[in-house]
Design an enzyme around this catalytic site. Structure first.
Site, PDB file in Angstrom:
ATOM      1  N   THR A   1      -8.167  53.307  53.073  1.00 51.53           N
ATOM      2  CA  THR A   1      -7.426  52.047  52.962  1.00 51.53           C
ATOM      3  C   THR A   1      -6.853  51.991  51.544  1.00 51.53           C
ATOM      4  O   THR A   1      -7.343  52.688  50.653  1.00 51.53           O
ATOM      5  CB  THR A   1      -8.345  50.839  53.185  1.00 51.53           C
ATOM      6  OG1 THR A   1      -9.393  50.928  52.213  1.00 51.53           O
ATOM      7  CG2 THR A   1      -8.960  50.848  54.563  1.00 51.53           C
TER       8      THR A   1
ATOM      9  N   GLU B   1      -7.991  50.441  59.855  1.00 51.59           N
ATOM     10  CA  GLU B   1      -9.293  50.415  60.531  1.00 51.59           C
ATOM     11  C   GLU B   1      -9.147  50.370  62.050  1.00 51.59           C
ATOM     12  O   GLU B   1     -10.125  50.403  62.777  1.00 51.59           O
ATOM     13  CB  GLU B   1     -10.107  49.189  60.069  1.00 51.59           C
ATOM     14  CG  GLU B   1     -10.608  49.273  58.628  1.00 51.59           C
ATOM     15  CD  GLU B   1      -9.603  48.739  57.603  1.00 51.59           C
ATOM     16  OE1 GLU B   1      -8.400  48.679  57.933  1.00 51.59           O
ATOM     17  OE2 GLU B   1     -10.030  48.386  56.490  1.00 51.59           O
TER      18      GLU B   1
HETATM   19  P1  ADP Z   1      -1.043  49.431  58.422  1.00 58.29           P
HETATM   20  O1  ADP Z   1      -0.970  50.855  58.560  1.00 58.29           O
HETATM   21  O2  ADP Z   1      -0.987  48.799  59.772  1.00 58.29           O
HETATM   22  O3  ADP Z   1      -0.063  48.860  57.482  1.00 58.29           O
HETATM   23  P2  ADP Z   1      -3.077  48.640  56.551  1.00 58.29           P
HETATM   24  O4  ADP Z   1      -4.507  48.825  56.797  1.00 58.29           O
HETATM   25  O5  ADP Z   1      -2.446  49.244  55.371  1.00 58.29           O
HETATM   26  O6  ADP Z   1      -2.479  49.185  57.887  1.00 58.29           O
HETATM   27  O7  ADP Z   1      -2.708  47.119  56.542  1.00 58.29           O
HETATM   28  C1  ADP Z   1      -3.117  46.285  57.586  1.00 58.29           C
HETATM   29  C2  ADP Z   1      -2.670  44.889  57.303  1.00 58.29           C
HETATM   30  O8  ADP Z   1      -1.241  44.818  57.248  1.00 58.29           O
HETATM   31  C3  ADP Z   1      -3.047  43.921  58.382  1.00 58.29           C
HETATM   32  O9  ADP Z   1      -4.370  43.497  58.242  1.00 58.29           O
HETATM   33  C4  ADP Z   1      -2.036  42.813  58.176  1.00 58.29           C
HETATM   34  O10 ADP Z   1      -2.412  41.947  57.120  1.00 58.29           O
HETATM   35  C5  ADP Z   1      -0.812  43.555  57.732  1.00 58.29           C
HETATM   36  N1  ADP Z   1       0.079  43.753  58.869  1.00 58.29           N
HETATM   37  C6  ADP Z   1       0.234  44.838  59.640  1.00 58.29           C
HETATM   38  N2  ADP Z   1       1.188  44.634  60.557  1.00 58.29           N
HETATM   39  C7  ADP Z   1       1.659  43.386  60.383  1.00 58.29           C
HETATM   40  C8  ADP Z   1       2.653  42.578  61.023  1.00 58.29           C
HETATM   41  N3  ADP Z   1       3.389  43.025  62.037  1.00 58.29           N
HETATM   42  N4  ADP Z   1       2.838  41.338  60.553  1.00 58.29           N
HETATM   43  C9  ADP Z   1       2.117  40.854  59.527  1.00 58.29           C
HETATM   44  N5  ADP Z   1       1.188  41.551  58.886  1.00 58.29           N
HETATM   45  C10 ADP Z   1       0.951  42.810  59.302  1.00 58.29           C
END
Ligand code: ADP
Length: 541
Positions: free
Chosen positions: A186, A331
């Site tokens: 992460t 996750e």
């Molecule tokens: P990712 O690869 O999906 O970006 P991360 O673990 O880096 O994974 O980040 C996850 C976080 O990104 C989520 O908990 C949420 O806060 C935010 N997120 C992911 N997709 C969206 C979305 N479509 N709209 C708003 N927030 C989002």
């Protein structure tokens, strides 16, 4: 009891074997670090993945040993996806945009044995290799004649000479489907990064689910461009789902600017693209002034952070491209929800449909979700009540790698740290990350809503809303804005623009114009850094 089905462990090697046998001639096209376009088929990818497996054996790597990559989206990275996991090792994709200190930290924490890297990351590898104590083998993803002479990196091998001479047959081992296959850290905006460890089983189930019509809707007729990096949550699982469906794959390599992406979409007849909003913003910014259109692109999945309404409009109304808004996290492998309409919504007006499309969408089979209050009590699905979003399912993390951070689950559910509403039809909408939500006078203001209004203004390129301490209201929102080049808007004009678009008390107290908003390693706005930058800012009272 007699009469049961066959039991076959769900292993990643099955995907590439399937793609070779049933879609052997489907193409995989990659823009390379070298600048040219490389073109081959699933059959070639399968052959070379088996050569990688042999080459790993020749390094005497053990079962579940970690093999790290620092690489763009491309065919060699794909071969490592299959060769490493298929032979029972764990692929550790490292995000090259992390700070070198963090890269060294996670390579040591993961106990990586091998590091395979694109030549663009040579300076980075030179900067960190002395600190990466577990790495024994460095492999540059290039031909032997491109290998830098005096790299200073011990035992540096070229990928092609390392794997190229190996036999193309390999008996993929059969083992427990719950074996680890890949891992991703992460971003660690608070504290040290923690790793999610994916299994063969979780990866295959996720790949099946992702391909479904109401999820990513992938098929053998698609040409898919994953702009989302392969170093970030397995490019949302596309390298696996593409093999499962036999879709053509188009990899952008390092060229992620609007012009390069547009040209690749057109040249390779891409029908389907996937990426975070910041990438699409660059593409749209390139296309608009030139009056360009898409000739083949039909759908784009946008996620990772909230997709602003202006972007959905631009794609759908301006270019006839359907936007699939997705939500997930590292996750969660990462897919949790996707926004596709139900039958009953087709009769709604375009405006009502748009309201739904802006939500993060419905749970995929395999992901259960609920919203809870501070005491953990489940809240109603009325589209208004918001609470913290909890999830569970077979591709959702049970525990971080090495048990870091203790037990993250609450009664078997994984708390996402996102605040959301869920409506009666099961459409989830993220209001905010719990640490970004603005608490004003006992009420919550969604920073995402406030940003979406600002970016709908023609002179605004990017906007980030943060809360500033306030003596009476606890916190009040302000909006940091980057203007579009050559365009102007004043503080007063922008504040006026909010009128009628949101409740009065939610309108930001101030506008701060900035040259840039700090972005994190995955292209998302880094509000922690923005708060640091604005630490001397004083709210006009
Ligand atoms: P990712 O690869 O999906 O970006 P991360 O673990 O880096 O994974 O980040 C996850 C976080 O990104 C989520 O908990 C949420 O806060 C935010 N997120 C992911 N997709 C969206 C979305 N479509 N709209 C708003 N927030 C989002």
């Amino acid at each position: 009891m007699l009469g049961l089905m066959q039991s076959q462990p769900l292993l990643i090697s099955l995907l590439i074997e399937f793609a070779e046998r049933h879609h052997g001639s489907a193409e995989i096209v990659s823009r390379r670090v070298e600048g040219d376009l490389h073109r081959y088929t699933y059959k070639d990818a399968a052959h070379r993945s088996r050569q990688v497996a042999h080459a790993l054996d020749s390094l005497k790597l053990g079962f579940s040993d970690r093999v790290a990559t620092l690489a763009w989206n491309g065919y060699r990275h794909l071969e490592l996806y299959y060769g490493v996991s298929g032979s029972g090792r764990v692929l550790h994709t490292i995000n090259p945009r992390l700070h070198p200190d963090q890269i060294a930290w996670i390579a040591n924490h993961a106990e990586d044995q091998v590091l395979c890297f694109d030549l663009s990351f040579l300076p980075l590898v030179q900067a960190v290799h002395g600190r990466c104590t577990s790495i024994k083998h460095y492999i540059a993803l290039c031909d032997a004649d491109k290998l830098p002479a005096d790299s200073g990196i011990p035992n540096l091998l070229s990928y092609e000479s390392w794997m190229g001479a190996q036999p193309t047959d390999y008996a993929w081992p059969i083992f427990d489907e719950n074996t680890a296959s890949s891992m991703c850290y992460t971003s660690g905006t608070t504290g040290n990064p923690k790793a999610a460890l994916y299994s063969h089983r979780s990866t295959i189930l996720h790949a099946y689910a992702a391909a479904l019509p109401d999820v990513m809707c992938l098929s053998a007729r698609d040409a898919i461009l994953p702009v989302v990096p392969m170093f970030h949550v397995n490019a949302w699982g596309i390298p696996y789902s593409a093999a499962l469906t036999g879709a053509k794959l188009v990899f952008p390599g390092p060229a992620m600017d609007g012009k390069s992406i547009y040209e690749l979409i057109e040249a390779e007849k891409v029908t389907y693209a996937a990426g975070v909003p910041t990438v699409w913003q660059m593409l749209l910014t390139h296309m608009k002034p030139e009056g360009l259109k898409f000739s083949t692109l039909k759908r784009t999945v946008i996620g990772g952070s909230a997709c602003p309404p202006a972007m959905v409009h631009a794609f759908q109304d301006g270019y006839g491209v359907e936007v699939l808004h997705a939500w997930g996290m590292t996750e969660m492998s990462p897919l949790g929800t996707l926004c596709t309409l139900k039958n009953k919504h087709l009769a709604l007006s375009a405006q009502e449909q748009m309201k739904l499309r802006l939500k993060q969408g419905r749970a995929i089979f395999g992901v259960d979700m609920k919203i809870v209050d501070a005491a953990g009590k489940e809240l109603p699905w009325d589209g208004k009540t918001y609470g913290e979003l909890y999830v569970k399912g077979p591709w959702i993390l049970r525990e971080y790698y090495k048990g870091e951070g203790g037990d993250p689950l609450v009664d078997g559910w994984f708390p996402t740290g996102d605040v959301a509403t869920i409506d009666a039809d099961g459409f989830m909408q993220i209001t905010d990350r719990s640490k970004d939500v603005i608490k004003s006078g006992g009420e919550w203001i969604s920073s995402i809503d406030i940003e979406n209004i600002a970016v709908a203004h023609p002179a605004v390129a990017m906007a980030a809303c943060i809360g500033i301490a306030h003596p009476k209201w606890d916190e009040r929102p302000i909006i940091a804005v980057v203007k579009r080049p050559g365009m102007n808007v004043s503080r007063e004009e922008l504040l006026k623009f909010y009128e009628g678009k949101t409740a009065k008390w939610q309108i930001p107290d101030d506008v701060v114009f900035v040259d840039a908003i700090p972005l994190g390693a995955t292209g998302k706005m880094l509000k922690t850094r923005l708060r640091d930058l604005l630490k001397d800012y004083i709210l006009p009272l």
